[in-house]
Design an enzyme around this catalytic site. Structure first.
Site, PDB file in Angstrom:
ATOM      1  N   ARG A 107       0.838  -1.217   0.000  1.00 40.94           N
ATOM      2  CA  ARG A 107       0.000   0.000   0.000  1.00 40.94           C
ATOM      3  C   ARG A 107       0.865   1.256   0.000  1.00 40.94           C
ATOM      4  NH1 ARG A 107      -2.242  -3.574   3.610  1.00 40.94           N
ATOM      5  NH2 ARG A 107      -0.971  -2.800   5.333  1.00 40.94           N
TER       6      ARG A 107
ATOM      7  N   CYS B  50       6.728  -5.190  24.669  1.00 38.24           N
ATOM      8  CA  CYS B  50       6.884  -3.914  25.401  1.00 38.24           C
ATOM      9  C   CYS B  50       6.553  -4.026  26.897  1.00 38.24           C
ATOM     10  CB  CYS B  50       6.048  -2.819  24.748  1.00 38.24           C
ATOM     11  SG  CYS B  50       4.378  -3.322  24.323  1.00 38.24           S
TER      12      CYS B  50
ATOM     13  N   ARG C 104      -6.179  -2.898  28.154  1.00 41.44           N
ATOM     14  CA  ARG C 104      -5.919  -1.708  27.326  1.00 41.44           C
ATOM     15  C   ARG C 104      -6.684  -0.536  27.920  1.00 41.44           C
ATOM     16  NH1 ARG C 104      -2.008  -1.687  23.970  1.00 41.44           N
ATOM     17  NH2 ARG C 104      -2.777  -3.434  22.745  1.00 41.44           N
TER      18      ARG C 104
ATOM     19  N   HIS D 180       2.949   2.343  29.351  1.00 43.59           N
ATOM     20  CA  HIS D 180       2.236   1.258  30.032  1.00 43.59           C
ATOM     21  C   HIS D 180       2.495   1.369  31.544  1.00 43.59           C
ATOM     22  CE1 HIS D 180       1.586  -0.297  26.122  1.00 43.59           C
ATOM     23  NE2 HIS D 180       2.437  -1.298  26.104  1.00 43.59           N
TER      24      HIS D 180
HETATM   25  P1  NAP Z   1       1.658  -0.754  13.062  1.00 45.91           P
HETATM   26  O1  NAP Z   1       1.548   0.663  13.535  1.00 45.91           O
HETATM   27  O2  NAP Z   1       0.413  -1.459  12.679  1.00 45.91           O
HETATM   28  O3  NAP Z   1       2.692  -0.785  11.831  1.00 45.91           O
HETATM   29  C1  NAP Z   1       2.880  -1.928  11.035  1.00 45.91           C
HETATM   30  C2  NAP Z   1       3.923  -1.653   9.961  1.00 45.91           C
HETATM   31  O4  NAP Z   1       4.082  -2.847   9.175  1.00 45.91           O
HETATM   32  C3  NAP Z   1       3.528  -0.552   8.973  1.00 45.91           C
HETATM   33  O5  NAP Z   1       4.687   0.087   8.522  1.00 45.91           O
HETATM   34  C4  NAP Z   1       2.883  -1.342   7.835  1.00 45.91           C
HETATM   35  O6  NAP Z   1       2.995  -0.688   6.574  1.00 45.91           O
HETATM   36  C5  NAP Z   1       3.759  -2.582   7.821  1.00 45.91           C
HETATM   37  N1  NAP Z   1       3.007  -3.697   7.230  1.00 45.91           N
HETATM   38  C6  NAP Z   1       1.762  -4.143   7.578  1.00 45.91           C
HETATM   39  N2  NAP Z   1       1.391  -5.174   6.770  1.00 45.91           N
HETATM   40  C7  NAP Z   1       2.405  -5.357   5.909  1.00 45.91           C
HETATM   41  C8  NAP Z   1       2.621  -6.246   4.808  1.00 45.91           C
HETATM   42  N3  NAP Z   1       1.699  -7.158   4.449  1.00 45.91           N
HETATM   43  N4  NAP Z   1       3.784  -6.167   4.115  1.00 45.91           N
HETATM   44  C9  NAP Z   1       4.730  -5.258   4.476  1.00 45.91           C
HETATM   45  N5  NAP Z   1       4.585  -4.378   5.494  1.00 45.91           N
HETATM   46  C10 NAP Z   1       3.430  -4.430   6.186  1.00 45.91           C
HETATM   47  O7  NAP Z   1       2.333  -1.668  14.168  1.00 45.91           O
HETATM   48  P2  NAP Z   1       3.430  -1.268  15.312  1.00 45.91           P
HETATM   49  O8  NAP Z   1       2.745  -0.922  16.559  1.00 45.91           O
HETATM   50  O9  NAP Z   1       4.399  -0.321  14.737  1.00 45.91           O
HETATM   51  O10 NAP Z   1       4.095  -2.679  15.606  1.00 45.91           O
HETATM   52  C11 NAP Z   1       5.054  -3.259  14.761  1.00 45.91           C
HETATM   53  C12 NAP Z   1       5.610  -4.521  15.411  1.00 45.91           C
HETATM   54  O11 NAP Z   1       6.243  -4.174  16.644  1.00 45.91           O
HETATM   55  C13 NAP Z   1       4.557  -5.573  15.735  1.00 45.91           C
HETATM   56  O12 NAP Z   1       5.115  -6.853  15.556  1.00 45.91           O
HETATM   57  C14 NAP Z   1       4.286  -5.313  17.207  1.00 45.91           C
HETATM   58  O13 NAP Z   1       3.801  -6.438  17.871  1.00 45.91           O
HETATM   59  C15 NAP Z   1       5.645  -4.910  17.711  1.00 45.91           C
HETATM   60  N6  NAP Z   1       5.689  -4.046  18.900  1.00 45.91           N
HETATM   61  C16 NAP Z   1       4.927  -2.922  18.992  1.00 45.91           C
HETATM   62  C17 NAP Z   1       5.024  -2.113  20.127  1.00 45.91           C
HETATM   63  C18 NAP Z   1       4.222  -0.852  20.306  1.00 45.91           C
HETATM   64  O14 NAP Z   1       4.286  -0.255  21.387  1.00 45.91           O
HETATM   65  N7  NAP Z   1       3.452  -0.409  19.320  1.00 45.91           N
HETATM   66  C19 NAP Z   1       5.908  -2.445  21.134  1.00 45.91           C
HETATM   67  C20 NAP Z   1       6.680  -3.598  21.016  1.00 45.91           C
HETATM   68  C21 NAP Z   1       6.558  -4.374  19.885  1.00 45.91           C
HETATM   69  P3  NAP Z   1       1.764   0.106   5.876  1.00 45.91           P
HETATM   70  O15 NAP Z   1       1.683   1.443   6.542  1.00 45.91           O
HETATM   71  O16 NAP Z   1       2.193   0.200   4.467  1.00 45.91           O
HETATM   72  O17 NAP Z   1       0.544  -0.744   6.103  1.00 45.91           O
END
Ligand code: NAP
Length: 352
Positions: free
Chosen positions: A40, A153, A238, A245
């Protein structure tokens, strides 16, 4: 360090990817060379692909970069790469990170590889010696690069506070979380689900807190991790908070040290990042607040540039031994900041 290492961010448009971009501005060792995301976003300028939700402005040169697809060929076409930060969704991260790890050091925030036997699960203050596992991983998998993972996290901030308690023979941990919205990514939880509400369920979170902590706090012996032998019971919620957190933690210790000794153990705790003076290391990994109503997410999440864990309300407990509140910035210490600190640890060890 003479030349900066060029980094690619996989999942650059997401909540964690954006935090990586923000924290890597002016980093002394790393510079961003490729931003990659889903189909996308690929082919668009970053400013058109991403809804920037950081508190600081989107840097101009980042805004104009073209987003690549998350495969090795597309990333290599977009720029030179020395190492990779992955913040991809868990299901996708499994195969994609393996493809990159055949060639590059990969620092992953995703859960896919965390519990694999030959994959380090690193919190630099706690288990810097576990980085040695990558040598076994490279041999077993025939990779030039490797995968090193960061914990979930909620686990990171809890585990940092458990480390100094282990000297008092930690046996049991009960934790109930109040987790911020940015932990669910962007756009994350629909507003109508969370306004005026608390959601008492976060998929997979309790299991991660109960298992990952034992691997992180385990010992590296004979080429493998021996898990720590205490137990964790978690209940995750949540809440309507943007970042940070808050966790209510109850611990059972075999010893019963005076309260002041627990406070001192938290405040005096230092690890490898502090000794090595890594660029992203907070001076004090654990900060103790003594006000009766702290820590609070809005006021305390940015302490130590978001890299310190903040504890408060430390008190004795009539069933367990002690209880306390623990706060951490989930996208800084809990995600991008933690990932960068891990990468810095590998760099000073000559492994990345
Ligand atoms: P997010 O905001 O939903 O971001 C997801 C990212 O992955 C976006 O850049 C998205 O790109 C990309 N993506 C989604 N589907 C894809 C696909 N089919 N092919 C290629 N790229 C794709 O999620 P997030 O919170 O940043 O979390 C990312 C990871 O870190 C997850 O595994 C999560 O569990 C982990 N995590 C998150 C946190 C936190 O506090 N948020 C903390 C620790 C770990 P598009 O914009 O193009 O869709």
């Amino acid at each position: 360090m003479s030349m900066k290492r060029k980094v690619a961010i996989l999942g650059a448009t997401g909540a964690v990817g954006q935090r990586y971009i923000q924290l890597l501005q002016e980093h002394p060792w790393f510079e961003i060379s490729v931003l990659a995301a889903s189909e996308r976003s690929a082919g668009k300028k970053f400013k058109d692909a991403c809804n920037w939700v950081m508190e600081t402005d989107l840097p101009r040169e980042i805004a104009e970069m073209q987003v690549a697809n998350v495969d090795v060929a597309s990333v290599e076409k977009a720029g030179d790469v020395d190492l990779v930060f992955s913040s991809l969704p868990g299901d996708l991260a499994g195969p994609v990170e393996a493809e990159f790890a055949a060639i590059y050091p990969v620092f992953s925030k995703a859960s896919a590889h965390r519990m694999e036997k030959d994959v380090p699960l690193i919190i630099p203050e706690i288990n810097p010696d576990h980085v040695e596992l990558i040598k076994i991983q490279q041999r077993l998998r025939g990779w030039k690069g490797f995968i090193s993972t960061d914990p979930n996290c909620s686990t990171i901030q809890m585990a940092i506070t458990l480390k100094p308690l282990m000297q008092f023979d930690l046996r049991q941990v009960m934790v109930s979380t109040m987790q911020a919205l940015s932990g669910a990514g962007y756009p994350g939880v629909p507003s109508l689900d969370i306004i005026d509400n608390v959601v008492p369920f976060i998929s997979g979170e309790e299991d991660k807190m109960e298992t990952e902590a034992l691997k992180i706090l385990g010992t590296y012996e004979g080429g493998a991790i021996r898990y720590a032998d205490f137990k964790v019971s978690a209940s995750c919620n949540r809440v309507n908070v943007k970042d940070g957190h808050l966790e209510s933690i109850f611990v059972k210790l075999d010893q019963e040290p005076p309260l002041e000794q627990i406070e001192a153990a938290f405040e005096d705790f230092r690890g490898a990042p502090q000794l090595l003076k890594l660029p992203s290391a907070p001076a004090q990994p654990i900060i103790v607040r003594r006000e009766k109503n702290r820590p609070q997410p809005r006021y305390d999440r940015d302490l130590g540039n978001g890299m310190s864990v903040v504890v408060g309300r430390i008190r004795t407990d009539s069933i367990m031994t002690f209880k306390y509140m623990c706060l951490g910035h989930n996208t800084v210490r809990g995600a991008a900041g933690g990932g960068i600190l891990s990468a810095e640890l590998y760099v000073v060890n000559g492994l990345a």
